[in-house]
Design a protein around this motif. Structure first.
Motif, short mmCIF file in Angstrom:
data_model
loop_
_atom_site.label_atom_id
_atom_site.label_comp_id
_atom_site.label_asym_id
_atom_site.label_seq_id
_atom_site.Cartn_x
_atom_site.Cartn_y
_atom_site.Cartn_z
N LYS A 81 48.50 33.77 42.87
CA LYS A 81 48.57 34.95 43.76
C LYS A 81 47.52 35.97 43.35
CE LYS A 81 52.20 37.54 45.19
NZ LYS A 81 53.49 38.18 44.96
N GLY A 82 46.96 36.64 44.32
CA GLY A 82 46.05 37.75 44.04
C GLY A 82 44.76 37.32 43.39
N ALA A 83 44.15 38.28 42.66
CA ALA A 83 42.82 38.05 42.08
C ALA A 83 42.83 36.93 41.05
CB ALA A 83 42.32 39.34 41.44
N ALA A 84 43.99 36.61 40.47
CA ALA A 84 44.06 35.58 39.42
C ALA A 84 43.49 34.25 39.90
CB ALA A 84 45.50 35.40 38.96
N ARG A 85 43.48 34.02 41.22
CA ARG A 85 42.94 32.76 41.73
C ARG A 85 41.43 32.68 41.50
NH1 ARG A 85 44.41 32.42 47.78
NH2 ARG A 85 46.41 32.89 46.84
N PHE A 86 40.81 33.81 41.15
CA PHE A 86 39.37 33.81 40.86
C PHE A 86 39.07 33.52 39.38
CE2 PHE A 86 39.02 35.48 45.06
CZ PHE A 86 37.77 35.03 45.48
N ASN A 87 40.12 33.44 38.54
CA ASN A 87 39.87 33.04 37.15
C ASN A 87 39.40 31.59 37.18
OD1 ASN A 87 40.78 35.49 36.07
ND2 ASN A 87 42.91 34.81 36.14
N THR A 88 38.63 31.21 36.18
CA THR A 88 38.11 29.83 36.17
C THR A 88 38.61 29.09 34.92
OG1 THR A 88 36.03 30.64 35.24
CG2 THR A 88 36.12 30.36 37.62
N GLY A 89 37.73 28.92 33.93
CA GLY A 89 38.16 28.21 32.71
C GLY A 89 38.65 29.19 31.64
N THR A 90 38.70 28.72 30.43
CA THR A 90 39.16 29.54 29.29
C THR A 90 38.37 30.84 29.26
OG1 THR A 90 39.56 27.50 28.09
CG2 THR A 90 39.54 29.54 26.80
N TYR A 134 37.25 42.85 40.68
CA TYR A 134 38.37 43.42 41.44
C TYR A 134 38.37 42.71 42.79
CZ TYR A 134 40.51 46.43 44.95
OH TYR A 134 41.25 46.89 46.00
N VAL A 135 39.52 42.18 43.19
CA VAL A 135 39.65 41.61 44.54
C VAL A 135 40.90 42.23 45.17
CG1 VAL A 135 39.67 39.51 45.95
CG2 VAL A 135 38.75 39.42 43.61
N ARG A 136 40.69 42.93 46.25
CA ARG A 136 41.81 43.59 46.95
C ARG A 136 42.87 42.54 47.29
NH1 ARG A 136 42.44 47.91 50.22
NH2 ARG A 136 40.30 48.56 49.93
N ARG A 137 44.15 42.91 47.08
CA ARG A 137 45.25 41.94 47.23
C ARG A 137 45.19 41.16 48.54
NH1 ARG A 137 49.09 45.83 45.46
NH2 ARG A 137 49.29 45.62 43.21
N ALA A 138 45.13 41.90 49.66
CA ALA A 138 45.19 41.24 50.98
C ALA A 138 43.99 40.32 51.17
CB ALA A 138 45.24 42.30 52.07
N VAL A 139 42.86 40.68 50.59
CA VAL A 139 41.65 39.86 50.72
C VAL A 139 41.80 38.59 49.88
CG1 VAL A 139 39.17 39.79 50.19
CG2 VAL A 139 40.17 41.81 51.29
N ALA A 140 42.29 38.76 48.65
CA ALA A 140 42.43 37.62 47.73
C ALA A 140 43.29 36.53 48.36
CB ALA A 140 43.04 38.08 46.41
N GLN A 141 44.34 36.94 49.06
CA GLN A 141 45.29 35.96 49.60
C GLN A 141 44.67 35.01 50.61
OE1 GLN A 141 47.41 36.49 46.95
NE2 GLN A 141 48.57 35.25 48.39
#
Ligand code: PLP
Length: 379
Positions: free
Chosen positions: A257-266, A223-230
């Motif tokens: 945008k948001g926590a999705a930037r923390f996804n990595t590979g497949t 979980y990454v809070r929206r404002a923090v993720a940005q």
């Protein structure tokens, strides 16, 4: 107390033969979770490949995790382990000299300490918060350690060692008062305790699926809070962290945008099938009732352990602990094996045996495990 979830026991075939009390390590396999893994295999065998369907499982699993912790699905990223999540968070922090401190509990899971120590090469300075004689860390100890140089406070919600339950809202308040972020390791609480990231003002929270979340290893949720993720740009990244993973532009390092930037590979798709089914099952229960029932089982375990004269490593008050009760033993690994031979699946760590029931366990199973353990220690 009446067992509020007794009708769910038929979903866990192992319970007809054994008392599985190891949710701090691996929960019992539920029939819908087994069926979900088989669904993935059937899809692979019959359809050959189904990226859309497999990604749907990943996204559904994210949504179910979001529901479990009172977050929004766009605040959740998927990785393979809690260690990966901590590493990714560290990779997004810059550790400027004026604010380069990482504060972490001395009794937190070692992997988390290793991740933060690895960032000392990038300029971070790690400070460990010391526990008291009961293996608990007070808010006062955090307050003494956090200062204006602190960039990140890393806190374990429930201790892997003795089940000590931390006041994460209190730690978050202390961190925020000094302009630091708070990272919560919820691997020993998610699925057993009603977590509300909004209420508790948590910035980043991580849990894997294997323990109280009823899943298997190989998938973990951040979980990454929206404002923090940005404002974070993890250098531990990959194509699933892009705005459009399917743009296939090798020069285009944009951050979703948001926590999705923390996804990595497949993402780990087969594990996501299991996690989706497991989290659906958990979310079909009333988690505050699960928490209350597990606190009741804690009370039962503490009382029985005291009656048997066992040496406890857990806090004596059920309100200060999660579901796990830790009993001090010599040669814990051997005792774990002997207990399994007698039909009690419990978990050894260092110098303790951990008895970690979930909602499907009964008072009798907890008491039976403690009496068997006591007999073994006496003999
Ligand atoms: C509290 C806690 N944090 C982190 C970990 C490590 O998780 P992972 O293996 O997913 O990195 C564990 C594993 O037991 C744990 O209990």
């Amino acid at each position: 107390m009446q067992h509020p979830f007794s009708e769910t026991r038929t979903l866990f075939p192992i319970l007809t033969r054994k008392a599985q009390l190891s949710s701090c390590s691996q929960s019992a396999l539920a029939l819908p979770v087994r069926a979900a893994i088989q669904d993935y295999l059937a899809s692979w065998q019959e359809d050959g490949m189904d990226w859309m369907g497999w990604m749907e499982a990943v996204n559904d699993a994210k949504s179910e995790f979001a529901k479990l912790i009172h977050a929004h699905p766009d605040e959740i990223a998927v990785m393979s382990s809690v260690s990966d999540i901590a590493s990714s968070l560290g990779s997004a922090l810059t550790f400027e000299p004026a604010q380069n401190g990482i504060v972490v509990g001395d009794i937190d899971f070692p992997s988390i300490g290793h991740v933060w120590l690895a960032h000392e090469r990038k300029g971070a300075k790690v400070r460990f918060v010391q526990p008291d004689a009961e293996h608990c860390i007070s808010l006062a100890a955090y307050a003494e350690t956090i200062d204006r140089h602190t960039a990140l406070v890393s806190v374990s919600h429930v201790s892997y060692y003795n089940g000590f339950l931390q006041d994460i809202a209190g730690v978050a308040r202390l961190a925020h008062a000094h302009g630091a972020l708070v990272f919560v390791d919820a691997y020993q609480s998610a699925g057993a305790i009603d977590i509300d990231v909004e209420r508790d003002q948590i910035d980043v929270l991580a849990s894997g699926a294997q323990k109280f979340m009823l899943g298997c290893p190989g998938i973990a949720f951040a979980y990454v809070r929206r404002a923090v993720a940005q404002r974070l740009f993890p250098s531990n990244t990959g194509w699933f962290g892009r705005v459009n993973p399917f743009a296939f532009d090798i020069h285009g390092l944009d951050f979703a945008k948001g926590a999705a930037r923390f996804n990595t590979g497949t993402p780990p798709m087969v594990n996501a099938f299991a996690a989706r089914a497991a989290l659906k099952l958990l979310n079909s229960l009333d988690i505050p009732t699960v928490e209350t029932y597990l606190r009741h089982l804690s009370g039962v375990a503490l009382e029985e352990a005291r009656r048997l004269g066992l040496e406890l490593a857990s806090p004596a008050d059920p309100h200060r602990k999660g579901a796990t009760t830790a009993v001090k033993v010599k040669d814990a690994a051997r005792i774990e094996r002997l207990m399994a031979e007698k039909g009690f699946i419990v978990s050894a760590r260092n110098d303790v045996i951990r008895i970690a029931p979930h909602f499907y366990n009964t008072e009798q199973e907890v008491i039976g495990a403690l009496r068997t353990l006591s007999g073994m220690l006496a003999g």
